[in-house]
Scaffold this active site. Structure first.
Site, PDB file in Angstrom:
ATOM      1  N   LYS A  33       0.842  -1.183   0.000  1.00 33.73           N
ATOM      2  CA  LYS A  33       0.000   0.000   0.000  1.00 33.73           C
ATOM      3  C   LYS A  33       0.888   1.249   0.000  1.00 33.73           C
ATOM      4  CE  LYS A  33      -4.230   1.780   2.114  1.00 33.73           C
ATOM      5  NZ  LYS A  33      -5.259   1.575   3.145  1.00 33.73           N
ATOM      6  N   GLU A  69     -19.266  -5.866  10.181  1.00 30.70           N
ATOM      7  CA  GLU A  69     -20.187  -5.037  10.962  1.00 30.70           C
ATOM      8  C   GLU A  69     -21.268  -5.860  11.647  1.00 30.70           C
ATOM      9  OE1 GLU A  69     -18.415  -2.548   7.664  1.00 30.70           O
ATOM     10  OE2 GLU A  69     -19.346  -4.542   7.790  1.00 30.70           O
ATOM     11  N   ARG A 115     -25.190  -2.623   7.227  1.00 34.02           N
ATOM     12  CA  ARG A 115     -24.785  -4.008   6.960  1.00 34.02           C
ATOM     13  C   ARG A 115     -25.116  -4.944   8.118  1.00 34.02           C
ATOM     14  NH1 ARG A 115     -20.454  -4.339   3.117  1.00 34.02           N
ATOM     15  NH2 ARG A 115     -19.238  -5.678   4.489  1.00 34.02           N
TER      16      ARG A 115
END
Length: 637
Positions: free
Chosen positions: A284, A375, A403
């Site tokens: 990243k 979640e 969610r």
């Protein structure tokens, strides 16, 4: 760096005309353009830097005019946009009317889904593949790119289990950069860490056969031989055993920053039958040292420029006055609550950085729980904690709480458990657009019995609301926007269940604000009083239970009432007021509701979008003038 090759790429087909050296130069040019994007706006940055070579290799190996490609989560879409004909428009990205910072089917045939939430890519790619096969187009390939941070989402494993059961020809590319927004967490993260250092292999059975053939018949003691064999097997099994056991052909890990090598692997596996997982190792922030060294800060950094040494130079807006955001005020209040009460614990779903919970994570490591991008699990987990006597806070973005809808119902509201939901980014979320606007929580939470719904009118309400929530013997929700936490000068009333705060009473009309638009309503009322209209303001504080006594009084005594909320008109706070007035038999001719209409709102600066919706001072003032005129006409009649 001079951008020479990228302007010539009108579609991915043009990539096939480039040499290996030119492809490497193209990757450098893409990174240079990404750096210019963040010079004048916040944008997803490190994640895009990390997938440049992977993006190029995918478009070299496949023809996604016909084949299918889904980028999971979607915030790493910028390189894809640059090589699919949108280079000339890249300066508009995340600006109102410009390119979206996520995939957008209205922009290009290469964007199939508007993906902004993690985990659904494998499911949607499977659906695409099933549809293509049933239509007789079995030669169309289907590819999902999913990050290691999104991989633990429950829906991913549901889809992979189904794909293996169907023996479907789909390719899942695991983009493994050891990060979500923050470093990945959990058992799967540890498994992938081991897989990173395992040797490359293509299918588990082949490697076990290779190992068995290496066993010597003579010449070594059995103990030594078995010991060496055990270590070798462990090395291989730590690679793809999990995925192989789930029915996927595992290949990898491979270098995600080598275009030629990646292209070769992708070509090699295009025609393998059955589900395949290609494990790609990326970094990243790759190619830009500051982002590589600090990928968390550079996930979506504030605007910056670079000096001649390629060092970061922050951009300060002239005359800008920095004030604390609601996220910071809530985080500080949570920290204080945890200091005061050992029962208070915090859960977040891979959003430690976004919710500004680093201080809490470091200060209370035993009472801080990052569940990863899970979640639904986080909410059910919190329900168990509450049942055990704790006071859990689920700190989560409004758009992501959706969610876990079923678990709010079953494991929290139905059980009437004291779980506090802190809903960050409620309302208009700005440049992230329709996938991230927290427009719906007022509506989808209000239908649940037992739950108490609050929203602070300004910064001074936050701590009092959190204190109330943590003492209340049932589920509560506190929603707040991605905005500066302003304060209205007043003697702040205590927070009591279902009680609003009357800022000032008005004979001609009343503005009833649920949430931070209370401060705009105060400004609008002041302006209207200067024009001769006696308009008051109520800080509603609660959407459920509603302060029917005060609101009904306003409907009966004032010329008009306008409800103001940063949520959907359909089923939201204004609807609650309308329902209550109808039940009480009150006249609602003078009632008007301001909020978000029944459509998805595009991306743009928060202030721009609120103005478009009539939810800024000017819009509220205009609505009040109109209502005042209408009420006078009705009275005259």
């Amino acid at each position: 760096m001079k951008i020479e090759i990228l302007p010539r790429i009108e579609s991915p087909v043009d990539l096939r005309t480039l040499s290996g050296t030119e492809l490497e130069t193209l990757a450098d040019e893409i990174r240079e353009v990404l750096c210019t994007v963040v010079e004048d706006r916040s944008a997803h940055f490190a994640s895009n830097l990390g997938v440049v070579e992977l993006c190029i290799a995918l478009h070299l190996a496949y023809d996604f005019r016909k084949d299918r490609l889904i980028w999971d989560t979607g915030h790493q879409i910028y390189p894809h946009k640059l090589i699919t004909g949108r280079y000339a428009e890249i300066s508009t990205i995340r600006r109102k009317g410009g390119l979206m910072g996520y995939p957008n089917p209205e922009e290009s045939e290469y964007d199939l889904f508007m993906t902004g939430h993690a985990g659904a890519s494998v499911s949607t790619v499977m659906g695409l593949k099933a549809g293509d096969d049933l239509a007789g187009e079995t030669d169309r390939k289907s590819v999902a790119v999913i990050g290691d941070g999104a991989l633990p989402s429950g829906v991913v494993f549901e889809a992979m289990n189904n794909a293996a059961g169907l023996n479907q020809d789909v390719l899942v590319i695991l983009n493994d950069n050891k990060m979500g927004i923050c470093p990945r967490v959990g058992g799967l993260a540890k498994y992938l860490d081991k897989a990173r250092v395992a040797p490359f292999y293509n299918g588990l059975k082949r490697d076990v056969s290779w190992l068995l053939n290496k066993l010597p018949v003579v010449g070594e003691s059995m103990e030594s031989t078995l010991g060496s064999f055990k270590e070798a097997v462990k090395g291989f099994l730590h690679g793809g055993m999990l995925f192989e056991e789930m029915g996927f052909r595992y290949i990898g890990p491979v270098d995600g920053h080598d275009i030629e090598s990646l292209s070769g692997y992708l070509q090699m596996i295009k025609n393998i039958k059955g589900p395949v997982l290609l494990h790609v190792l990326t970094e990243k922030g790759h190619g830009f040292e500051p982002a590589t060294n600090d990928p968390v800060s550079f996930h979506a950094p504030a605007p910056f420029q670079r000096n001649e040494e390629n060092e970061i130079v922050p951009i300060e807006k002239p005359g800008a006055v920095k004030s604390k955001a609601y996220t910071d005020v809530v985080s500080n209040s949570i920290f204080q609550a945890m200091t005061d009460d050992e029962r208070v614990v915090v859960l977040t779903a891979a959003m430690c950085a976004g919710n500004k919970l680093g201080k809490i994570r470091d200060g209370f490591p035993d009472r801080f729980f990052d569940t990863g991008i899970c979640e639904a699990h986080a909410v059910a987990f919190a329900g168990g904690m509450a049942k055990a006597g704790l006071r859990p806070i689920v700190d989560i973005y409004s758009t992501f709480l959706q969610r876990s809808f079923d678990h709010i119902f079953q494991e929290v509201a139905l059980q009437n458990l004291p779980v506090t939901f802190c809903l960050d980014r409620a309302g208009i979320a700005g440049e992230d657009g329709p996938t991230h606007h927290g427009a719906f929580d007022n509506t989808y939470l209000r239908c649940f019995p037992n739950i108490v719904m609050m929203s602070p009118g300004d910064a001074q309400d936050v701590e009092k609301m959190l204190e109330f929530s943590l003492k209340y013997e049932g589920p509560t929700a506190i929603r707040y926007p991605k905005a500066a936490a302003d304060a209205v000068e007043r003697q702040v009333a205590p927070v009591e269940l279902g009680k609003s705060e009357v800022y000032v009473w008005g004979k001609d009309g009343m503005l009833v604000a649920f949430g931070s638009l209370f401060t705009d309503c105060v400004q609008a009322a002041e302006q209207l009083r200067e024009e001769g209209l006696d308009v008051g303001v109520i800080n509603a504080r609660f959407a459920k239970p509603l302060d029917t006594e005060v609101i009904h009084q306003a409907l009966q005594e004032s010329g008009f009432v306008i409800t103001v909320e940063e949520g959907t008109l359909c089923g939201g706070f204004g609807s609650a007021v309308l329902e209550s007035a109808n039940e009480a038999g009150l006249n609602t001719q003078h009632l008007r509701r301001l909020g978000i209409p029944d459509r998805f709102i595009e991306h743009g600066i928060r202030k721009e979008l609120l103005a478009d919706l009539g939810l800024d001072v000017a819009g509220i003032t205009a609505a009040a003038r109109e209502m005042a005129q209408q009420s006078r006409l009705l009275i005259n009649e």
